[in-house]
Motif scaffolding. Structure first.
Motif, PDB file in Angstrom:
ATOM      1  N   ALA A 294       1.989  -3.133   8.059  1.00 16.57           N
ATOM      2  CA  ALA A 294       0.997  -2.667   7.082  1.00 16.57           C
ATOM      3  C   ALA A 294       0.948  -3.605   5.882  1.00 16.57           C
ATOM      4  O   ALA A 294      -0.131  -3.941   5.382  1.00 16.57           O
TER       5      ALA A 294
ATOM      6  N   ARG B 104      -2.768  -4.482  12.419  1.00 17.54           N
ATOM      7  CA  ARG B 104      -3.134  -3.059  12.364  1.00 17.54           C
ATOM      8  C   ARG B 104      -3.062  -2.432  13.755  1.00 17.54           C
ATOM      9  O   ARG B 104      -2.610  -1.306  13.920  1.00 17.54           O
ATOM     10  N   LEU B 105      -3.537  -3.171  14.743  1.00 18.61           N
ATOM     11  CA  LEU B 105      -3.483  -2.629  16.106  1.00 18.61           C
ATOM     12  C   LEU B 105      -2.040  -2.462  16.566  1.00 18.61           C
ATOM     13  O   LEU B 105      -1.701  -1.481  17.229  1.00 18.61           O
TER      14      LEU B 105
ATOM     15  N   ASP C  89      -5.469  -9.227   3.910  1.00 20.77           N
ATOM     16  CA  ASP C  89      -6.860  -8.828   3.662  1.00 20.77           C
ATOM     17  C   ASP C  89      -7.194  -8.895   2.179  1.00 20.77           C
ATOM     18  O   ASP C  89      -8.251  -9.383   1.783  1.00 20.77           O
TER      19      ASP C  89
ATOM     20  N   PHE D 218       0.412  -1.765  14.619  1.00 20.16           N
ATOM     21  CA  PHE D 218       0.867  -0.572  13.886  1.00 20.16           C
ATOM     22  C   PHE D 218       0.461   0.692  14.645  1.00 20.16           C
ATOM     23  O   PHE D 218       1.270   1.588  14.879  1.00 20.16           O
ATOM     24  N   VAL D 219      -0.803   0.747  15.026  1.00 15.55           N
ATOM     25  CA  VAL D 219      -1.304   1.942  15.714  1.00 15.55           C
ATOM     26  C   VAL D 219      -0.614   2.108  17.073  1.00 15.55           C
ATOM     27  O   VAL D 219      -0.256   3.221  17.470  1.00 15.55           O
TER      28      VAL D 219
ATOM     29  N   ARG E 144      -2.301  -5.634   4.809  1.00 14.98           N
ATOM     30  CA  ARG E 144      -2.943  -5.272   3.536  1.00 14.98           C
ATOM     31  C   ARG E 144      -2.993  -6.478   2.594  1.00 14.98           C
ATOM     32  O   ARG E 144      -4.020  -6.761   1.987  1.00 14.98           O
TER      33      ARG E 144
ATOM     34  N   ARG F  12     -10.621   1.833  18.629  1.00  7.35           N
ATOM     35  CA  ARG F  12      -9.234   1.669  18.199  1.00  7.35           C
ATOM     36  C   ARG F  12      -9.143   0.751  16.979  1.00  7.35           C
ATOM     37  O   ARG F  12      -8.360   0.972  16.069  1.00  7.35           O
TER      38      ARG F  12
ATOM     39  N   TYR G 298      -2.363   5.000   5.215  1.00 12.24           N
ATOM     40  CA  TYR G 298      -0.931   4.680   5.059  1.00 12.24           C
ATOM     41  C   TYR G 298      -0.689   3.939   3.743  1.00 12.24           C
ATOM     42  O   TYR G 298       0.231   4.264   2.990  1.00 12.24           O
ATOM     43  N   ASP G 299      -1.542   2.971   3.445  1.00 14.28           N
ATOM     44  CA  ASP G 299      -1.348   2.173   2.231  1.00 14.28           C
ATOM     45  C   ASP G 299      -1.688   2.968   0.972  1.00 14.28           C
ATOM     46  O   ASP G 299      -1.131   2.703  -0.099  1.00 14.28           O
TER      47      ASP G 299
ATOM     48  N   LEU H 102      -4.597   2.635   8.504  1.00 17.47           N
ATOM     49  CA  LEU H 102      -3.814   1.796   7.584  1.00 17.47           C
ATOM     50  C   LEU H 102      -4.265   1.993   6.136  1.00 17.47           C
ATOM     51  O   LEU H 102      -3.451   1.903   5.216  1.00 17.47           O
TER      52      LEU H 102
ATOM     53  N   TYR I 148     -10.488   2.712  14.028  1.00 14.16           N
ATOM     54  CA  TYR I 148      -9.503   3.735  13.690  1.00 14.16           C
ATOM     55  C   TYR I 148      -8.316   3.114  12.955  1.00 14.16           C
ATOM     56  O   TYR I 148      -7.821   3.657  11.960  1.00 14.16           O
ATOM     57  N   ALA I 149      -7.865   1.958  13.453  1.00 12.74           N
ATOM     58  CA  ALA I 149      -6.683   1.311  12.864  1.00 12.74           C
ATOM     59  C   ALA I 149      -6.925   1.001  11.384  1.00 12.74           C
ATOM     60  O   ALA I 149      -6.040   1.145  10.553  1.00 12.74           O
TER      61      ALA I 149
ATOM     62  N   GLU J 214      -6.217  -7.685  11.573  1.00 13.08           N
ATOM     63  CA  GLU J 214      -6.721  -6.889  12.690  1.00 13.08           C
ATOM     64  C   GLU J 214      -5.628  -6.695  13.752  1.00 13.08           C
ATOM     65  O   GLU J 214      -5.377  -5.581  14.214  1.00 13.08           O
TER      66      GLU J 214
END
Lengths: 387, 373
Positions: free
Chosen positions: B311, B363-364, B318, B366-367, B315, A279, A290-291, A287, A282-283, B360
């Motif tokens: 996101a 992002r999780l 990071d 988001f998913v 982004r 997961r 998406y970005d 992303l 995958y995330a 991290e």
């Protein structure tokens, strides 16, 4: 041919509807969502001719030349819908490259002769740029065209010529003279009828086991001088000027979108979404995709507002091609021992072409200007770095 | 070079960006950070006052509370420009989060006092919403009609300078937001050095008595209380991080152009050029993600907006940290010195990246949101 109409005047939604109606009415079901990425002309001729009949074949050509005259904004929708509805790629060098080349640099006679023959499918074009010794360093090309009266005599070899084995015309960069200081000088754009004696085509199998590209050999091929586009020896600038807003499509999200759909399908089948390690990985991919959409929108907005793209658009090409690779690599990881097979994986909920996409994803980072060349361009043109 | 490309038909955002740059020339960020660090402080009071006078402490505070009542677009422009200039004040928390928390409160004298102080810079508001393990803040009603607060809050910005803490506490039927004046009986504050030069506080309350007016708003759950304010603060943080990333790329380009080895500027070497291109790309993606968050939130689809915010923060966090890491490396040994500003950018990026969710985790989330649908 349908009566010309002002497509740009339609709302975006109405334009999408018109495209969908066309696809539903004219595209045979077996040609939708084809596995083959570069079908030959005959394999998709029905669709090609249908587009021509409906007046939808040449989206950005001006209306007076039989095109749709689409604005960049509408053209983006056209390309988006094309992919979304699963239309197969057609041999499109004539539409996408030869047309714009002639419109910008061709004589009236050239436009009048060649453009209708592209629309009718009588002429199927391929692009002769790369040579065995001239890939990223294209300006070193050596295929020669020596003047002999009203003709050029062409000798040499082109390679990685996509779909040359179903084309009957090639627009090639050839060397007509040599300038020791500026290697870009002395290159000429030449339109060559491939049925001329001395032209030989040899298909090359690729990693996916398909033959998308070819070698093309020229052995004393005689080409009328009238087939030069633009000025003799100025072909480098002629060729460079062709791609305008279309450069955004090299950075489209399509390939990683297809790849992540396969990854999700396989993950679903294997219950991988309940594995925290998967997961997390995958995330990151999700992303990134998406970005990439957000970054793509930034450039799309420039086009929608009537602006022109700068060299910075290359960032999209680098990102989308490398993301495509990362996702297809992840899918192979998830496939576990099934990644030993060349053929599609039976995921229980249908087949997943994990290996097919993994192999395919090697190519886009190389073609269209390898990612290293793209970085060189960005370093010079955008970051203004020295040397 | 990279910049959040927001629609700006009137040119007002460009003017706002210029005015932050002007302020930054009066209060250079790196000097302010070093002075704050040397003093063991948690803010630059003169700088904060100047920002309040410019209206930047209450951009997202509604007009009826005396704020500017502007949108996230304006906040993003200011935060991005502050990030570029390394002006390292807790704007995202003390100004943005506080503004949005106050916006949720019904009218009261206490709310209006806090809002007015936030606007003119006379009060320093310190939101405190993160409970220490085993010391969750609770509020009990007292016979006198007020509340008694007990618990410990961690990771509190402005813990030393705060005039008022905005403290979340569990109540019998939900969660309350309490305005707790600094320095009262039952309150103790400890601080530890933050990586970006400002100290960070732990605020301990032991049967700290507050009047009934201190409860400025409440909600059924902490999530409901904090969701919108945290989203706004995350967008501001993302913008600040995008600004840091962008400026760090520029500083590194200048440095590598000037640094000569083997008879050439090191920026002429292809390996350096490709790394700079990748850093620049990351900064551009961070800016695009921030713009996407602003534009998606403006469309009003709640779930899409939440995903865009997650996101953007992921982004930009990071991008800022990894760009600054590579920037330090490309500065060579100079990059490892305290004297060089690029290290301050790395530290600030690291601190902001760890504020309100690391990539991290975001992002999780988001998913989870996307796949729940």
């Amino acid at each position: 041919m349908a009566a010309a109409q002002d497509w740009n005047a339609l709302s975006d939604a109405a334009f999408r509807d018109a495209f969908r109606d066309l696809v539903e009415g004219r595209l045979p079901a077996e040609l939708r969502f084809m596995r083959k990425q570069r079908p030959l002309f005959d394999e998709v001729a029905v669709w090609y001719h249908a587009l021509a009949e409906e007046g939808w074949l040449a989206p950005v050509w001006p209306v007076e030349h039989g095109g749709m005259g689409l604005s960049p904004a509408k053209h983006m929708i056209y390309v988006e819908e094309w992919g979304r509805l699963g239309c197969p790629r057609i041999p499109d060098h004539g539409i996408g490259l030869v047309g714009p080349l002639l419109l910008e640099h061709g004589t009236e006679e050239q436009k009048a002769y060649y453009m209708p023959r592209v629309l009718s499918g009588e002429h199927v074009w391929c692009q002769g740029y790369s040579e065995p010794g001239s890939g990223s360093d294209l300006a070193s090309l050596r295929t020669s065209a020596v003047r002999d009266g009203d003709e050029f005599v062409v000798n040499g070899q082109k390679i990685w010529t996509t779909l040359a084995h179903c084309a009957n015309w090639i627009f090639a960069l050839v060397r007509t003279s040599r300038d020791e200081k500026v290697r870009q000088k002395g290159i000429t754009v030449l339109l060559i009828d491939m049925t001329t004696p001395g032209v030989t085509v040899r298909p090359i199998a690729n990693l996916r086991g398909e033959t998308d590209f070819c070698e093309v050999f020229f052995d004393d091929v005689r080409v009328p001088v009238g087939n030069v586009v633009g000025e003799i020896d100025q072909g480098w600038n002629v060729a460079k000027s062709v791609l305008g807003h279309e450069r955004i499509f090299l950075g489209a999200t399509t390939r990683p979108e297809i790849a992540i759909e396969r990854l999700e399908k396989l993950a679903q089948a294997k219950g991988a979404f309940s594995d925290p390690a998967f997961r997390s990985r995958y995330a990151r991919h999700r992303l990134d995709l998406y970005d990439l959409g957000s970054a793509f929108d930034r450039f799309a907005k420039v086009l929608r507002e009537g602006g022109e793209l700068g060299a910075d658009v290359s960032m999209l090409k680098i990102f989308t091609t490398e993301l495509y690779q990362r996702i297809t690599e992840e899918t192979l990881t998830l496939a576990d021992e099934d990644a030993r097979y060349f053929d599609d994986i039976d995921a229980g909920n249908g087949k997943v072409d994990a290996m097919n996409l993994f192999l395919d994803s090697r190519a886009p980072a190389i073609f269209g200007g390898s990612n290293e060349i793209q970085r060189n361009i960005l370093a010079k043109a955008v970051l203004k770095l020295p040397g | 070079m990279p910049q959040a490309q927001l629609d700006d038909p009137e040119g007002t955002l460009a003017m706002l960006r210029d005015s932050v740059a002007t302020l930054a020339s009066r209060f250079p960020g790196p000097a302010s950070v070093r002075a704050k660090r040397a003093a063991g402080g948690d803010r630059d009071a003169a700088l904060w006052q100047a920002m309040a006078e410019a209206g930047w402490t209450a951009i997202l505070l509604p007009e009826e509370l005396g704020g500017a009542g502007l949108t996230l677009a304006e906040q993003v422009v200011v935060s991005e420009a502050l990030g570029r200039a390394l002006i390292s004040e807790p704007v995202a928390i003390s100004a943005v989060l506080s503004s949005r928390l106050l916006a949720e409160a019904a009218q009261s004298r206490e709310r209006d006092r806090l809002a007015a102080g936030l606007v003119d810079g006379s009060l320093a508001l310190a939101p405190a919403w993160i409970d220490a393990l085993g010391r969750a803040m609770t509020a009990q009603t007292t016979p006198g009609g007020g509340f008694s607060l007990t618990g410990t809050k961690r990771h509190v910005d402005l813990a030393l300078s705060a005039s008022d803490f905005l403290v979340t506490a569990d109540m019998a039927d939900g969660v309350g937001l309490f305005a707790v004046r600094a320095g009262g009986p039952g309150m103790s504050v400890e601080t530890a050095a933050g990586v970006d030069g400002a100290v960070i506080g732990t605020v301990r309350l032991e049967r700290c008595a507050v009047p009934v007016e201190a409860l400025i708003t409440s909600a059924p759950s902490l999530d409901e209380l904090l969701e919108e304010p945290i989203a706004a603060a995350r967008v501001a943080l993302a913008a600040e991080l995008a600004g840091i990333a962008s400026r760090a790329v520029e500083i590194t380009i200048d440095y590598t152009k000037g640094r000569v080895q083997f008879g050439k500027p090191i920026a002429s070497f292809q390996v350096i050029q490709h790394r700079l291109v990748d850093m620049w790309t990351d900064a551009e993606f961070a800016c695009a993600a921030v713009v996407n968050a602003v534009e998606t939130l403006a469309l009003g689809d709640d779930r899409a907006g939440r995903m865009a915010v997650l996101a953007a923060k992921a982004r930009a966090g990071d991008a800022a940290v990894s760009v600054c890491r590579r920037a330090v490396h490309l500065h060579g040994a100079m990059g490892f010195t305290d004297e060089s500003d690029i290290g301050l950018y790395l530290k600030r990026a690291t601190g902001l990246n760890a504020t309100l969710g690391q990539p991290e985790d975001l992002r999780l989330q988001f998913v989870n949101l996307e796949r729940a649908a």
